[in-house]
Scaffold this active site. Structure first.
Site, PDB file in Angstrom:
ATOM      1  N   ASN A   1      -1.501  10.615  -3.303  1.00  0.00           N
ATOM      2  CA  ASN A   1      -2.593   9.950  -2.604  1.00  0.00           C
ATOM      3  C   ASN A   1      -3.138  10.893  -1.527  1.00  0.00           C
ATOM      4  O   ASN A   1      -2.421  11.298  -0.610  1.00  0.00           O
ATOM      5  CB  ASN A   1      -2.094   8.650  -1.977  1.00  0.00           C
ATOM      6  CG  ASN A   1      -3.227   7.771  -1.487  1.00  0.00           C
ATOM      7  OD1 ASN A   1      -4.099   8.217  -0.753  1.00  0.00           O
ATOM      8  ND2 ASN A   1      -3.202   6.502  -1.872  1.00  0.00           N
ATOM      9  N   HIS A   2      -4.433  11.204  -1.634  1.00  0.00           N
ATOM     10  CA  HIS A   2      -5.043  12.187  -0.723  1.00  0.00           C
ATOM     11  C   HIS A   2      -5.130  11.670   0.712  1.00  0.00           C
ATOM     12  O   HIS A   2      -5.307  12.458   1.655  1.00  0.00           O
ATOM     13  CB  HIS A   2      -6.441  12.548  -1.232  1.00  0.00           C
ATOM     14  CG  HIS A   2      -6.835  13.961  -0.974  1.00  0.00           C
ATOM     15  ND1 HIS A   2      -6.245  14.752  -0.009  1.00  0.00           N
ATOM     16  CD2 HIS A   2      -7.775  14.747  -1.565  1.00  0.00           C
ATOM     17  CE1 HIS A   2      -6.813  15.946  -0.012  1.00  0.00           C
ATOM     18  NE2 HIS A   2      -7.737  15.982  -0.945  1.00  0.00           N
ATOM     19  N   ALA A   3      -5.010  10.367   0.906  1.00  0.00           N
ATOM     20  CA  ALA A   3      -5.002   9.835   2.266  1.00  0.00           C
ATOM     21  C   ALA A   3      -3.724  10.197   2.999  1.00  0.00           C
ATOM     22  O   ALA A   3      -3.675  10.178   4.230  1.00  0.00           O
ATOM     23  CB  ALA A   3      -5.170   8.308   2.236  1.00  0.00           C
TER      24      ALA A   3
END
Length: 208
Positions: free
Chosen positions: A185-187
């Site tokens: 997850n890039h967050a």
């Protein structure tokens, strides 16, 4: 055990707020890793190659902090330890979901994992594991030498667990090369952190 991260003071505040609004916040890469030493180790010790490289992958993930981050109800939490939620293949071609606890000692991990594998293989259903959020979703495709991979996703479900998949080991210039797909997850992390994991994992794969 888990610890809440204060997003307002977090160095990734802007990154989190940006990518957490995406319908698909995951990104993925596929890399080739040299599993020669670990393959030989498994043969010499007469242990499962799958369990050995899985254990080393979990050890690497637990060493890279962002792999322990999870998003729960819009908040970010850091877990003390991450385990494996893995697909377990059956002789009839189906699979079930198993939950494998991580132990730093491989023999302890192997004992616990084999019990879970036997339980899954003795059944016929999917058996969604009641694993919680502190897991990495693992799958093995030992029949395919893939160069990329995508995952089935329910976008209505707010998932933040990393996903790691292993492919078919091939012989190349006297080495055992294994494709590994990593989706995160890039967050919660960037390519830099994925590279840290890859480097840590390769280092462990080189050890016997």
């Amino acid at each position: 055990m888990k610890e809440k991260i204060d997003i307002d003071t977090w160095i990734r505040k802007d990154h989190f707020n940006f990518f957490s609004t995406f319908g698909e916040p995951f990104f993925g890469v596929t890399v080739d890793l040299d599993s020669t030493a670990t393959y030989k180790e498994a043969k010499e010790k007469a242990v499962s190659f799958f369990l050995l490289y899985l254990h080393k992958s979990l050890a690497a993930a637990n060493a890279i902090e962002p792999f322990s981050y999870r998003i729960i109800d819009g908040e970010v939490w850091k877990y003390d330890c991450v385990n494996a939620a893995a697909t377990i293949n059956r002789p009839n071609g189906t699979f079930g979901f198993g939950y494998l606890d991580f132990y730093a000692d491989f023999n302890e991990f192997k004992l616990s994992a084999n019990q879970e594998i036997e339980k899954v293989q003795a059944t016929t259903g999917l058996i969604p594991s009641a694993s919680g959020e502190n897991v990495i979703h693992y799958s093995a495709l030992p029949w395919l030498n893939f160069t990329s991979l995508s995952h089935a996703r329910n976008f209505a479900f707010q998932d933040s667990c990393p996903k790691i998949s292993f492919g078919k080991v091939r012989d190349e210039n006297g080495k055992k090369i294994m494709p590994v797909s990593i989706h995160v997850n890039h967050a919660l992390m960037d390519g830099y952190h994925v590279a840290q994991f890859v480097d840590a994992y390769q280092e462990l794969l080189n050890q016997k």
